[in-house]
Design a protein around this motif. Structure first.
Motif, PDB file in Angstrom:
ATOM      1  N   ARG A  14       1.645  -5.187   1.039  1.00 52.35           N
ATOM      2  CA  ARG A  14       1.002  -4.671  -0.131  1.00 52.35           C
ATOM      3  C   ARG A  14       1.277  -3.258   0.629  1.00 52.35           C
ATOM      4  O   ARG A  14       1.608  -2.566   0.121  1.00 52.35           O
ATOM      5  CB  ARG A  14      -0.452  -4.478  -0.668  1.00 52.35           C
ATOM      6  CG  ARG A  14       0.124  -5.535  -1.763  1.00 52.35           C
ATOM      7  CD  ARG A  14      -0.781  -5.390  -2.920  1.00 52.35           C
ATOM      8  NE  ARG A  14      -2.181  -6.559  -2.550  1.00 52.35           N
ATOM      9  CZ  ARG A  14      -3.004  -7.020  -3.372  1.00 52.35           C
ATOM     10  NH1 ARG A  14      -3.825  -5.601  -4.301  1.00 52.35           N
ATOM     11  NH2 ARG A  14      -4.098  -7.662  -3.402  1.00 52.35           N
ATOM     12  N   ILE A  15      -0.085  -3.164   1.835  1.00 56.96           N
ATOM     13  CA  ILE A  15       0.002  -1.769   2.830  1.00 56.96           C
ATOM     14  C   ILE A  15       1.166  -1.352   3.146  1.00 56.96           C
ATOM     15  O   ILE A  15       1.958  -0.514   2.580  1.00 56.96           O
ATOM     16  CB  ILE A  15      -0.718  -1.918   3.616  1.00 56.96           C
ATOM     17  CG1 ILE A  15      -2.117  -2.057   2.848  1.00 56.96           C
ATOM     18  CG2 ILE A  15      -0.890  -1.081   4.739  1.00 56.96           C
ATOM     19  CD1 ILE A  15      -3.372  -2.262   4.271  1.00 56.96           C
ATOM     20  N   PHE A  16       2.651  -2.593   3.552  1.00 54.59           N
ATOM     21  CA  PHE A  16       3.380  -2.252   4.256  1.00 54.59           C
ATOM     22  C   PHE A  16       4.289  -1.921   3.341  1.00 54.59           C
ATOM     23  O   PHE A  16       4.865  -0.568   3.420  1.00 54.59           O
ATOM     24  CB  PHE A  16       3.525  -3.590   5.146  1.00 54.59           C
ATOM     25  CG  PHE A  16       5.172  -3.250   5.301  1.00 54.59           C
ATOM     26  CD1 PHE A  16       5.838  -2.569   6.886  1.00 54.59           C
ATOM     27  CD2 PHE A  16       6.877  -3.525   4.759  1.00 54.59           C
ATOM     28  CE1 PHE A  16       6.861  -2.157   7.103  1.00 54.59           C
ATOM     29  CE2 PHE A  16       8.104  -3.500   5.288  1.00 54.59           C
ATOM     30  CZ  PHE A  16       7.622  -3.131   6.676  1.00 54.59           C
ATOM     31  N   THR A  17       4.338  -2.287   2.366  1.00 54.64           N
ATOM     32  CA  THR A  17       5.557  -1.325   1.081  1.00 54.64           C
ATOM     33  C   THR A  17       4.853   0.027  -0.313  1.00 54.64           C
ATOM     34  O   THR A  17       5.939   0.750   0.477  1.00 54.64           O
ATOM     35  CB  THR A  17       5.426  -3.049  -0.577  1.00 54.64           C
ATOM     36  OG1 THR A  17       5.851  -3.382   0.253  1.00 54.64           O
ATOM     37  CG2 THR A  17       6.444  -1.671  -1.567  1.00 54.64           C
ATOM     38  N   PHE A  18       3.807   0.109   0.043  1.00 54.13           N
ATOM     39  CA  PHE A  18       3.027   1.543   0.169  1.00 54.13           C
ATOM     40  C   PHE A  18       3.601   2.514   0.265  1.00 54.13           C
ATOM     41  O   PHE A  18       3.666   3.188  -0.014  1.00 54.13           O
ATOM     42  CB  PHE A  18       1.320   1.661  -0.431  1.00 54.13           C
ATOM     43  CG  PHE A  18       0.764   2.693  -0.932  1.00 54.13           C
ATOM     44  CD1 PHE A  18       0.408   2.711  -1.510  1.00 54.13           C
ATOM     45  CD2 PHE A  18       0.474   3.261   0.249  1.00 54.13           C
ATOM     46  CE1 PHE A  18       0.014   3.594  -2.409  1.00 54.13           C
ATOM     47  CE2 PHE A  18      -0.376   4.731  -0.313  1.00 54.13           C
ATOM     48  CZ  PHE A  18      -0.980   4.862  -1.788  1.00 54.13           C
ATOM     49  N   LYS A  19       2.974   2.204   2.232  1.00 55.76           N
ATOM     50  CA  LYS A  19       4.124   2.972   3.264  1.00 55.76           C
ATOM     51  C   LYS A  19       5.224   3.114   2.660  1.00 55.76           C
ATOM     52  O   LYS A  19       5.511   4.153   3.393  1.00 55.76           O
ATOM     53  CB  LYS A  19       3.600   2.414   4.354  1.00 55.76           C
ATOM     54  CG  LYS A  19       1.707   2.418   4.544  1.00 55.76           C
ATOM     55  CD  LYS A  19       0.977   1.995   5.806  1.00 55.76           C
ATOM     56  CE  LYS A  19       1.193   2.331   7.103  1.00 55.76           C
ATOM     57  NZ  LYS A  19       1.080   2.171   8.351  1.00 55.76           N
ATOM     58  N   ARG A  20       5.850   2.743   2.998  1.00 54.29           N
ATOM     59  CA  ARG A  20       7.709   2.521   2.750  1.00 54.29           C
ATOM     60  C   ARG A  20       7.558   3.541   1.560  1.00 54.29           C
ATOM     61  O   ARG A  20       8.898   5.040   1.703  1.00 54.29           O
ATOM     62  CB  ARG A  20       7.996   1.553   3.019  1.00 54.29           C
ATOM     63  CG  ARG A  20       8.320   0.174   3.851  1.00 54.29           C
ATOM     64  CD  ARG A  20       9.147  -0.822   3.913  1.00 54.29           C
ATOM     65  NE  ARG A  20      10.845  -0.921   3.904  1.00 54.29           N
ATOM     66  CZ  ARG A  20      11.532  -1.092   3.128  1.00 54.29           C
ATOM     67  NH1 ARG A  20      10.904  -2.976   3.020  1.00 54.29           N
ATOM     68  NH2 ARG A  20      12.398  -0.661   3.522  1.00 54.29           N
ATOM     69  N   LEU A  21       7.472   3.276   0.361  1.00 55.47           N
ATOM     70  CA  LEU A  21       7.808   3.815  -1.115  1.00 55.47           C
ATOM     71  C   LEU A  21       6.846   5.495  -0.650  1.00 55.47           C
ATOM     72  O   LEU A  21       7.342   6.575  -0.913  1.00 55.47           O
ATOM     73  CB  LEU A  21       6.184   3.489  -2.029  1.00 55.47           C
ATOM     74  CG  LEU A  21       7.215   1.874  -2.277  1.00 55.47           C
ATOM     75  CD1 LEU A  21       6.301   1.454  -3.598  1.00 55.47           C
ATOM     76  CD2 LEU A  21       8.204   2.525  -2.989  1.00 55.47           C
TER      77      LEU A  21
END
Length: 312
Positions: A100-107
């Motif tokens: 979730r953290i990884f996706t948050f940062k990519r967005l």
């Protein structure tokens, strides 16, 4: 107008194809939950939609579809993105915290940190059925960890405390979990405030009656006229959404989701009454239908919803 997608279910995680199909069609339809034969239709165009607000615990699928959404003329997209430290006993079908953290940062890298609101909610105390304890130490540990990981990728964190609705009580009957009391809240948020400030994240409450200003924590909301106005480049009317709770400060939006169809199976969820019902309801989904669940039927009464212009 603002499209809310959605307080009632995780559209980015489970129904993104349908949502994009409706943008292409220029129309959303939804049933009145009290009178199902009454169907509202809502016309949408890039000129009438000020912003799309996605609510999610898994925005991974959106990343590869942003260009497609933008190509339709919808360029102003924001996220209410929930990341907590709860495990699979509480958030059963939610990606792990690192994903979730990884996706948050990519967005955030694609949309800008001002488009990303991190939600740390609901805050609850107790223990799950495996004996894992949720207390102040637990929340401070995970709150600090998430702050550290996403610092520079968001400007604000919205949090709230567990509301024991009758529907969520049924899902949580096997767990020893409750909302923190006033003394526990003061102790916890005083520490959260220091941590958030250290990482440059503004901390604010959502739909909470208590005043936490002594800790530097403001009352705010999720669909915030000022935040959205700053992001899209023009002011919006601050019209309270009358369909929300008394303490809710969100401005008017149109929610295109439906209840009882989110498949994350979080035990505290107010929008899904029983997990098995959600799976049964979700099986009625047709990505090509104008409705999120099911299709139009003989006898349906369709009425166009008139959308208010929110631009000042």
């Amino acid at each position: 107008m603002i499209i809310s997608a959605s307080r009632r279910t995780d559209i980015p995680a489970f129904y993104l194809d349908w949502f994009i199909n409706r943008l292409k069609a220029g129309e959303f339809m939804y049933r009145n939950p009290m009178f199902p034969q009454n169907v509202s239709t809502m016309k949408v165009t890039p000129e009438t939609v000020d912003c799309i607000v996605f609510w999610t615990k898994n925005g991974e699928r959106v990343i590869n579809r942003l260009n497609e959404i933008n190509s339709l003329g919808y360029e102003k997209i924001m996220f209410q993105y929930t990341i907590t430290g709860y495990d699979g006993n509480i958030e059963k079908n939610v990606p792990n915290i690192e994903d979730r953290i990884f996706t948050f940062k990519r967005l955030s890298q694609k949309l800008g940190q001002e488009a990303m609101t991190w939600r740390y909610d609901p805050i609850m105390y107790g223990r799950n059925n495996n004996g894992k304890i949720f207390d102040e130490a637990f929340h401070i540990k995970y709150f600090e960890y998430i702050c550290r990981k996403i610092a520079g990728h968001t400007q604000r964190c919205v949090f709230s405390f567990l509301d024991l609705y009758s529907r969520s009580q049924a899902n949580m009957r096997h767990l020893a979990i409750q909302a923190p009391n006033d003394e526990e809240i003061d102790s916890l948020v005083s520490k959260m405030s220091v941590i958030a400030n250290e990482y440059g994240i503004e901390l604010m409450t959502c739909s909470e009656p208590m005043n936490l200003s002594k800790f530097g924590i403001a009352k705010s909301c999720c669909i915030d006229s000022k935040q959205i106005g700053n992001y899209i480049g023009y002011e919006l009317l601050n019209l309270k959404d009358k369909g929300q709770r008394k303490e809710c400060g969100c401005i008017e939006s149109v929610d295109v989701g439906m209840y009882n169809c989110c498949l994350h199976d979080c035990v505290y969820c107010y929008a899904t009454y029983v997990g098995n019902l959600a799976r049964e309801t979700a099986s009625k989904h047709d990505k090509n239908s104008p409705l999120l669940l099911g299709n139009l039927q003989d006898g349906d009464v369709i009425k166009e919803r008139i959308i208010r212009n929110l631009r000042k």
